[in-house]
Motif scaffolding. Structure first.
Motif, short mmCIF file in Angstrom:
data_model
loop_
_atom_site.label_atom_id
_atom_site.label_comp_id
_atom_site.label_asym_id
_atom_site.label_seq_id
_atom_site.Cartn_x
_atom_site.Cartn_y
_atom_site.Cartn_z
N ILE A 81 -4.04 -0.03 -5.99
CA ILE A 81 -4.88 0.30 -4.84
C ILE A 81 -4.13 -0.09 -3.58
O ILE A 81 -3.67 -1.23 -3.45
N GLU A 82 -4.00 0.87 -2.64
CA GLU A 82 -3.48 0.51 -1.32
C GLU A 82 -4.69 0.15 -0.47
O GLU A 82 -5.47 1.02 -0.08
N VAL A 96 -2.36 -4.36 -6.05
CA VAL A 96 -2.89 -4.18 -4.70
C VAL A 96 -1.70 -4.09 -3.75
O VAL A 96 -0.84 -4.96 -3.73
N ALA A 97 -1.69 -3.01 -2.96
CA ALA A 97 -0.61 -2.80 -2.00
C ALA A 97 -1.13 -2.88 -0.57
O ALA A 97 -2.29 -2.57 -0.30
N ALA A 156 -1.55 -11.38 3.47
CA ALA A 156 -2.82 -10.79 3.02
C ALA A 156 -2.84 -10.55 1.51
O ALA A 156 -3.90 -10.57 0.89
N LEU A 157 -1.68 -10.32 0.92
CA LEU A 157 -1.60 -9.87 -0.48
C LEU A 157 -1.45 -10.99 -1.51
O LEU A 157 -1.55 -10.73 -2.71
N ARG A 174 1.92 -5.76 -4.09
CA ARG A 174 3.00 -4.82 -3.77
C ARG A 174 3.09 -4.68 -2.25
O ARG A 174 2.11 -4.33 -1.59
N ILE A 175 4.26 -4.93 -1.70
CA ILE A 175 4.52 -4.64 -0.30
C ILE A 175 5.03 -3.21 -0.20
O ILE A 175 5.99 -2.83 -0.88
N HIS A 176 4.37 -2.41 0.62
CA HIS A 176 4.72 -1.00 0.80
C HIS A 176 5.21 -0.81 2.23
O HIS A 176 4.43 -0.85 3.17
#
Length: 519
Positions: free
Chosen positions: A45-46, A72-73, A89-90, A97-99
């Motif tokens: 999920i982004e 979670v991105a 935040a993540l 996941r850093i996008h």
């Protein structure tokens, strides 16, 4: 190709979908939708764009804390500050996941970034390396990839993979490409980039030419193993590739896509679609593939005859396969709590004891008004309950005087968040207008009605009415959507107006400011 390679479904409803006008969600709404997406079985999920606003940061953080298994991105521009905030935040996510992204097309580099190819390549490499030092799972997107020089795009892909990216996304940012062209782009990357086997190639297609799903499927054929999509196809401009259409294309046409394995629970697709429309107030068009109300409807005599004899004559999938509800009578005013709970479970709802008691009370109230209670009525009760914004104001009492020889007058009693009760009355052009003006007098917050729509939830004279309104409060220039339900359409209208007002006040108090930049 290897047989049955894993296809990653990356849902960006909460980020790209939410950026579209009219689809804004608060933190609690994002969490509810994220939990449904986990139940649906998406892989990632982004959850938002953490640095874009306080609200988006909190939403990503809360989603990361709430889900149990899925990735979670968070979207971050290719700079250290964005990436640091995104990682903050993540950190609670079960799989973070850093996008990160930067534009790579000539038109974007010249007019938006004011940078040349070598500068962009260096920024992409440095940002991925920096993100990789914080987070094991890093995705890089080459914004406007389909209008990027293909040789340069291949250099970018090779460089960011060497820098540590596990997923490289090739977005059709402006929905410009066609399936045969996109397949060639992905094929070239798969064949020309020497280290492509060390990362997943992803695609993120926009629907400006109505080709987002077709382009996504073409990319899968060429070797892409992640598809970025949204529920109901929502998103910037004409939207994104529709998650339900991509997934059901793979499900129905297994004969063509037997080389990929998609693990989405298709029976939860309709539920996810309904939850999104309940939260945003934006309906799906009736002829929408998979989840539109006409998707499994047959009116033509020849079609009806064929389906009655053999469903597969005109249905390539079953309603049950996507969780489409039946329209049958299930409960009445004499039904007990056990039967009520069982039917909710059959429909896919699981409530805590407090929420269950409130829902059962609403059911009994409705059953006293209606002779027949349908599945859609039960869904409406639950969705209305879980989609309520924080109630700064709630309706306590409503009385209407109206007729062809009298001036429409509405007396309204409202309870505020502190428990104070205020009563006032107003006249209007009709009972609905009078009710809205009475609410405005009590709250002191002016609102201009922009849209008003009535739907019947089920058939019959005693059907529940669903009212959806869009209101511009205090001349803010932003239309806020609200919805209300009742067997009395004026009451439903008042509830819808208050729902919109509560959403407006929640957003105003949060002081959320968003940036719309993204892929």
């Amino acid at each position: 190709m290897k047989m049955s390679e894993k296809l990653v479904i990356f849902d960006t409803t909460l980020r790209d979908g939410e950026q579209a006008p009219g689809f804004s969600m608060n933190v609690d709404e994002k969490v509810r939708l994220a939990l449904q997406m986990e139940k649906l079985g998406v892989d990632v999920i982004e959850a938002g764009f953490p640095i874009s606003s306080v609200g988006d940061f909190e939403a990503v953080k809360k989603v990361a804390e709430s889900v149990k298994e899925i990735g979670v991105a968070g979207l971050c521009r290719a700079n250290k500050k964005d990436i640091e905030v995104g990682w903050e935040a993540l950190q609670s996510a079960p799989r973070a996941r850093i996008h990160t992204f930067i534009a790579t097309s000539d038109i974007h580099m010249k007019h938006k970034l004011k940078k040349d190819k070598e500068e962009v390549l260096t920024i992409a490499e440095d940002s991925v390396k920096f993100a990789r030092n914080l987070c094991e799972d890093v995705e890089f997107s080459a914004e406007d990839a389909t209008r990027t020089d293909l040789d340069f795009l291949c250099r970018v892909v090779e460089t960011v993979i060497n820098a540590g990216a596990k997923t490289v996304n090739i977005p059709d940012t402006v929905g410009y490409t066609a399936p045969i062209e996109f397949e060639q782009i992905i094929s070239t990357i798969m064949n020309k980039v020497p280290n492509v086997d060390k990362a997943n190639i992803s695609v993120h297609c926009h629907n400006d030419l109505g080709l987002a799903v077709a382009n996504s499927l073409a990319a899968i054929k060429a070797g892409a193993r992640q598809v970025e999509c949204t529920i109901n196809g929502i998103g910037e401009r004409a939207g994104n590739a529709s998650l339900e259409e991509v997934v059901m294309s793979l499900y129905v046409r297994k004969d063509l896509f037997d080389y990929v394995n998609c693990t989405v629970n298709t029976s939860e697709l309709y539920r996810a679609s309904r939850l999104l429309t309940s939260i945003t107030g934006v309906e799906v068009q009736p002829n929408k593939a998979i989840v539109g109300k006409n998707a499994f409807a047959h009116e033509a005599g020849i079609h009806q005859d064929g389906v009655l004899k053999e469903r597969t004559t005109y249905e390539i999938m079953t309603p049950e396969s996507v969780g489409f509800p039946s329209n049958k009578l299930v409960l009445g005013k004499h039904s007990g709590r056990h039967a009520f709970v069982q039917r909710l479970q059959d429909l896919g709802f699981e409530l805590q004891s407090y929420d269950l008691e409130k829902a059962f009370a609403k059911f009994k109230e409705l059953a006293d008004k209606k002779k027949e209670v349908y599945d859609e009525d039960l869904e409406t009760i639950i969705e209305n309950q879980i989609s309520e914004a924080k109630e700064f104001y709630s309706l306590e009492y409503l009385n209407i005087v109206s007729g062809n020889t009298s001036i429409p007058t509405s007396t309204v009693q409202i309870v505020d968040e502190k428990g104070n009760i205020t009563t006032d009355a107003s006249t209007g052009d009709g009972p609905v207008d009078a009710s809205f003006k009475a609410i405005e007098r009590i709250t002191g917050i002016p609102g201009r009605l922009k849209k008003y729509r009535i739907n019947a939830v089920t058939a019959g004279k005693d059907a529940q009415g669903e009212v959806v309104v869009s209101v511009d409060f205090e001349k803010s220039g932003n239309e806020i959507t609200g919805r209300g339900y009742s067997t009395d359409i004026v009451e439903a209208s008042a509830k819808a107006y208050l729902n919109a007002l509560n959403r407006y006040l929640l957003r105003k108090n949060s002081k959320i400011k968003k940036t719309s930049e993204g892929i």
